[in-house]
Enzyme design. Structure first.
Site, PDB file in Angstrom:
ATOM      1  N   THR A   1     -13.608   4.827  13.747  1.00  0.00           N
ATOM      2  CA  THR A   1     -14.905   4.682  14.419  1.00  0.00           C
ATOM      3  C   THR A   1     -14.767   3.594  15.482  1.00  0.00           C
ATOM      4  O   THR A   1     -14.462   2.450  15.150  1.00  0.00           O
ATOM      5  CB  THR A   1     -15.986   4.298  13.390  1.00  0.00           C
ATOM      6  OG1 THR A   1     -15.995   5.308  12.382  1.00  0.00           O
ATOM      7  CG2 THR A   1     -17.355   4.199  14.032  1.00  0.00           C
TER       8      THR A   1
ATOM      9  N   LYS B   1     -20.399   9.826  16.127  1.00  0.00           N
ATOM     10  CA  LYS B   1     -20.124   9.104  14.889  1.00  0.00           C
ATOM     11  C   LYS B   1     -21.061   7.902  14.716  1.00  0.00           C
ATOM     12  O   LYS B   1     -21.702   7.743  13.677  1.00  0.00           O
ATOM     13  CB  LYS B   1     -18.656   8.645  14.871  1.00  0.00           C
ATOM     14  CG  LYS B   1     -18.274   7.777  13.698  1.00  0.00           C
ATOM     15  CD  LYS B   1     -18.451   8.501  12.384  1.00  0.00           C
ATOM     16  CE  LYS B   1     -18.489   7.536  11.234  1.00  0.00           C
ATOM     17  NZ  LYS B   1     -17.320   7.562  10.414  1.00  0.00           N
TER      18      LYS B   1
ATOM     19  N   LYS C   1       0.842  -1.207   0.000  1.00  0.00           N
ATOM     20  CA  LYS C   1       0.000   0.000   0.000  1.00  0.00           C
ATOM     21  C   LYS C   1       0.877   1.257   0.000  1.00  0.00           C
ATOM     22  O   LYS C   1       0.634   2.205  -0.756  1.00  0.00           O
ATOM     23  CB  LYS C   1      -0.880  -0.036   1.256  1.00  0.00           C
ATOM     24  CG  LYS C   1      -2.068   0.873   1.222  1.00  0.00           C
ATOM     25  CD  LYS C   1      -2.865   0.759   2.504  1.00  0.00           C
ATOM     26  CE  LYS C   1      -3.847  -0.398   2.516  1.00  0.00           C
ATOM     27  NZ  LYS C   1      -4.586  -0.504   3.782  1.00  0.00           N
TER      28      LYS C   1
ATOM     29  N   THR D   1     -11.513  -0.484  11.868  1.00  0.00           N
ATOM     30  CA  THR D   1     -12.139  -1.177  12.997  1.00  0.00           C
ATOM     31  C   THR D   1     -13.224  -2.083  12.420  1.00  0.00           C
ATOM     32  O   THR D   1     -14.402  -1.794  12.542  1.00  0.00           O
ATOM     33  CB  THR D   1     -12.752  -0.173  14.003  1.00  0.00           C
ATOM     34  OG1 THR D   1     -13.598   0.749  13.280  1.00  0.00           O
ATOM     35  CG2 THR D   1     -11.684   0.617  14.725  1.00  0.00           C
TER      36      THR D   1
ATOM     37  N   PHE E   1     -31.252  10.382   1.498  1.00  0.00           N
ATOM     38  CA  PHE E   1     -31.235   9.066   2.156  1.00  0.00           C
ATOM     39  C   PHE E   1     -32.623   8.454   2.278  1.00  0.00           C
ATOM     40  O   PHE E   1     -32.903   7.683   3.187  1.00  0.00           O
ATOM     41  CB  PHE E   1     -30.519   9.124   3.517  1.00  0.00           C
ATOM     42  CG  PHE E   1     -29.041   8.899   3.344  1.00  0.00           C
ATOM     43  CD1 PHE E   1     -28.265   9.827   2.680  1.00  0.00           C
ATOM     44  CD2 PHE E   1     -28.438   7.734   3.787  1.00  0.00           C
ATOM     45  CE1 PHE E   1     -26.905   9.602   2.466  1.00  0.00           C
ATOM     46  CE2 PHE E   1     -27.079   7.505   3.574  1.00  0.00           C
ATOM     47  CZ  PHE E   1     -26.320   8.439   2.910  1.00  0.00           C
TER      48      PHE E   1
ATOM     49  N   CYS F   1     -18.845   0.869   6.320  1.00  0.00           N
ATOM     50  CA  CYS F   1     -19.218   1.616   7.532  1.00  0.00           C
ATOM     51  C   CYS F   1     -20.585   1.260   8.096  1.00  0.00           C
ATOM     52  O   CYS F   1     -20.678   0.683   9.177  1.00  0.00           O
ATOM     53  CB  CYS F   1     -19.142   3.112   7.255  1.00  0.00           C
ATOM     54  SG  CYS F   1     -17.449   3.666   7.002  1.00  0.00           S
TER      55      CYS F   1
ATOM     56  N   GLY G   1     -34.404   0.742  -2.211  1.00  0.00           N
ATOM     57  CA  GLY G   1     -33.697  -0.111  -3.159  1.00  0.00           C
ATOM     58  C   GLY G   1     -33.112  -1.328  -2.465  1.00  0.00           C
ATOM     59  O   GLY G   1     -33.639  -1.781  -1.440  1.00  0.00           O
TER      60      GLY G   1
END
Ligand code: UDX
Length: 437
Positions: A121, A208, A35, A85, A253, A264, A257
């Site tokens: 998070t 969050k 990476k 996480t 939002f 996340c 669908g």
């Protein structure tokens, strides 16, 4: 300001590049040598619009470098933790292995006055525990929690011009110093009058997860309404427009669908439920289990609609799948409803041919049993049914008259309610949406 960013995945790579773009001197650190090699060569290991440009310009400016050595964090004043996480194997809880390892490896390189800033998070309570670990190490460094709200596909914009900033800081002087340092880091957002909430660790962590829980709930709410719409003959798109005009609700939002996916929302609502149960308040967020269940049901619903629409047994049918990534403008297929639908149909014996502008490579790594094509035309040719599961512009622009000449049977299941149903029907297609008559 000298900054280190530990963890160079979606969050960290964008954050490191954006901070350098804003004028800071940044080192991005990750244990994954491949990476780091790619980033150092100016090639992000994932698709994110705008990232290659700021990565290249930040590296050319000499303000951004990458390393696999945590010792290179020494000398930075602010150390952002942006490691993943993920969901723990065999449980709904978050796996904090990477966060704990990042902090542990950073400890020997911290100096008096340094600020460690968590962006990952994490379950509420993590920051207080990590602050104690940092304090016990005796370097004189302190901790803040500064959750990240970036959306994939808009990550650069969301990082450079966030819609709000949240600092979770320690009480007293340490917290005031942390706030001053973060204000310096985010000077351009401060100048743009970005709303700022300075609070305690627990609130910052909860902001969050509760934001993501709310967004997930909103999507599952409209998907539940779309099930009722299917049963009653109502039109979910018109319903969403109508309720969305109420400012208290808002239209965003509310697209029914195949549901939410990605790295996340799904894992965050599960981790939130697991943490609430640990805190003895599982009942307070029990509804999130229903949110998850409604969401996963949408994938079954699209598969079931496809089976029902076919004029032959599924194991003899060719199904064209339009979409693999969890949403447009991303190559991320983690927990992707689109890829899930393709895999389920393949599992039932269908000859699945799938296409996606960015998601093929990642899908192939996970599911080599599917057939992939970079050509929409080849994907559609001789199909017995077409299933649209990611609303890329490339798919929305398909001419239904042209597409009808390619397929064997003109049946389209619009798993994102994104096509013009009337235009497709006029071109001879059987059009099936979710909660759309
Ligand atoms: C999300 C949050 O939006 C972001 O603030 C947080 O930092 C990380 O998680 P992201 O995962 O990039 O961001 O995707 P998002 O744009 O929120 O979409 C999530 C999923 O919901 C996608 O699969 C999308 O297709 C789906 N979705 C979204 C719907 O099904 N309907 C909608 O109306 C909106």
């Amino acid at each position: 300001m000298k900054i280190s960013v530990i963890g160079c995945g979606y969050l960290g790579a964008v954050h490191a590049s954006a901070m350098a773009e804003l004028g800071h001197e940044v080192v991005g650190i990750d244990i994954d040598a491949h990476k780091i090699e790619q980033l150092a060569a100016g090639k992000p290991p994932f698709y994110e619009p705008g990232l290659p440009e700021i990565l290249t310009s930040a590296m050319a400016s000499g303000r951004l470098r990458f390393s696999t050595e945590i010792a290179d964090a020494a000398g930075a004043r602010v150390h952002f933790i942006g490691v993943g996480t993920p969901q723990k194997a065999g449980s709904h809880a978050a796996d904090l292995t990477h966060v704990d390892a990042a902090i542990k490896s950073l400890l020997p390189h911290l100096a008096e006055g340094d600020l460690v800033v968590g962006k990952s998070t994490v379950p509420v309570g993590t920051a207080a525990r990590l602050a104690a670990v940092i304090e016990a190490a005796g370097s004189g460094a302190t901790l803040a929690w500064n959750p990240e709200f970036l959306r994939e596909g808009f990550a650069v914009k969301d990082t450079i011009s966030p819609d709000r900033l949240v600092y979770g800081v320690a009480p007293g002087e340490a917290g005031e110093q942390a706030t001053a340092l973060l204000n310096e880091v985010y000077a351009s957002a401060m100048a743009a009058q970005t709303p700022l909430i300075v609070t305690d660790y627990a609130t910052a962590e909860l902001v969050k997860v509760s934001a993501n829980a709310f967004l997930a709930t909103k999507i599952s709410f409209i998907n539940a309404m779309s099930e009722i719409a299917d049963a009653s003959g109502a039109n979910i798109s018109e319903l969403a427009d109508a309720i969305g005009f109420d400012n208290r609700i808002g239209r965003r939002f509310l697209n029914a669908g195949v549901g939410f996916g990605g790295g996340c929302l799904p894992k965050d609502i599960r981790a939130f439920t697991a943490r609430a149960e640990e805190l003895g308040r599982g009942d307070s967020v029990a509804f999130l289990k229903e949110v998850d269940a409604i969401n996963l049901r949408q994938r079954q619903r699209v598969v079931a609609m496809t089976l029902q629409a076919l004029d032959k047994p599924v194991y003899t049918a060719k199904v064209a799948v339009l979409g693999l990534s969890f949403k447009p403008h991303s190559d991320d297929v983690r927990d992707s409803p689109a890829l899930d639908v393709a895999v389920q149909l393949r599992g039932l014996g269908a000859d699945v041919v799938a296409t996606d502008p960015q998601g093929i490579e990642n899908s192939r790594l996970r599911h080599p049993q599917l057939t992939y094509s970079t050509s929409i035309e080849d994907t559609l040719r001789n199909a017995d049914a077409v299933v649209l599961v990611t609303e890329w512009a490339e798919f929305k622009q398909i001419d239904p008259v042209w597409a009808a000449t390619l397929v064997r049977v003109p049946i389209i299941i619009d798993g994102r309610n994104t096509l013009d149903a009337a235009a497709w029907r006029a071109a001879g297609w059987t059009y099936l949406g979710l909660g759309r008559p």
